[in-house]
Design a protein around this motif. Structure first.
Motif, short mmCIF file in Angstrom:
data_model
loop_
_atom_site.label_atom_id
_atom_site.label_comp_id
_atom_site.label_asym_id
_atom_site.label_seq_id
_atom_site.Cartn_x
_atom_site.Cartn_y
_atom_site.Cartn_z
N LYS A 191 41.85 45.56 39.91
CA LYS A 191 41.11 46.81 39.96
C LYS A 191 40.29 46.92 41.24
O LYS A 191 40.22 47.98 41.85
N ARG A 192 39.67 45.83 41.65
CA ARG A 192 38.85 45.84 42.87
C ARG A 192 39.71 46.10 44.10
O ARG A 192 39.34 46.87 44.99
N LEU A 223 42.01 38.32 36.39
CA LEU A 223 43.10 38.91 37.16
C LEU A 223 43.02 40.43 37.12
O LEU A 223 43.22 41.11 38.13
N THR A 224 42.68 40.98 35.96
CA THR A 224 42.52 42.42 35.83
C THR A 224 41.40 42.94 36.72
O THR A 224 41.54 43.97 37.38
N VAL A 280 37.96 45.65 56.17
CA VAL A 280 38.89 46.10 55.13
C VAL A 280 40.13 45.21 55.09
O VAL A 280 40.56 44.78 54.03
N VAL A 281 40.69 44.92 56.25
CA VAL A 281 41.91 44.10 56.30
C VAL A 281 41.65 42.71 55.74
O VAL A 281 42.40 42.22 54.89
N TYR A 282 40.59 42.08 56.20
CA TYR A 282 40.29 40.73 55.70
C TYR A 282 39.97 40.75 54.20
O TYR A 282 40.35 39.84 53.48
N ALA A 283 39.29 41.78 53.73
CA ALA A 283 38.96 41.87 52.30
C ALA A 283 40.22 42.03 51.47
O ALA A 283 40.37 41.38 50.43
N VAL A 284 41.14 42.88 51.91
CA VAL A 284 42.38 43.09 51.16
C VAL A 284 43.21 41.81 51.14
O VAL A 284 43.76 41.42 50.10
#
Length: 163
Positions: free
Chosen positions: A146-147, A141-142, A113-117
């Motif tokens: 959203k992701r 960018l939108t 989660v941390v690396y993805a964010v």
């Protein structure tokens, strides 16, 4: 034997070997962490490049931006070094969480989660830089925003609480 040890200490520099080994042990308890780190590092470099590109596009080119003092290496380095230091601390905390967590799966999930964010945050910054430069990337960018928001909401984190 003494010649061999003398040569090893002169050429290898054990202090740096021990220091880098400790960093690798803490930050990368699994191969996936190293891969994720490289991905985040790559988008961080692209973020800096696209920032220079955006400033150059807004001021009639890179050379004009430098002459107008819109690009200041000291200011850019200050911001970049702060980001590097903050991310380094986060990477160390994620790696340590794996080492101290009794459930390895929970720590791996946290790391993912941390690396993805962080990856999505850097992607968002790159897209904002490209948008500032006049490229048509608003739609992308939108999607990234959203992701990122979905990942944070799934984890129960408010977007305002993140970095």
């Amino acid at each position: 034997m003494s010649e061999y040890l003398k040569s090893a200490f002169e050429n290898v520099q054990p202090f740096w070997a021990v220091f880098l080994s400790a960093i690798m042990y803490v930050m990368f308890p699994e191969q996936a962490y190293l891969t994720a780190f490289c991905a985040v590092l790559g988008v961080m470099m692209l973020d800096v490049i696209t920032k220079y590109y955006a400033i150059g596009c807004r001021n009639g080119g890179l050379w004009n931006s430098i002459k107008k003092r819109k690009i200041n290496s000291n200011d850019m380095w200050t911001g970049t070094s702060r980001k590097i230091f903050a991310y380094l601390i986060i990477f160390i905390m994620v790696g340590l969480s794996y080492r101290v967590s009794p459930v390895a799966g929970a720590a791996s999930f946290l790391g993912t989660v941390v690396y993805a964010v962080l990856f999505l945050r850097e992607c968002q910054s790159i897209l904002e830089n490209l948008d500032d430069a006049g490229n048509d990337v608003g739609w992308l960018l939108t999607i990234v925003k959203k992701r990122k928001k979905k990942i944070l909401n799934d984890e129960g984190v408010d977007d305002d609480e993140t970095l």
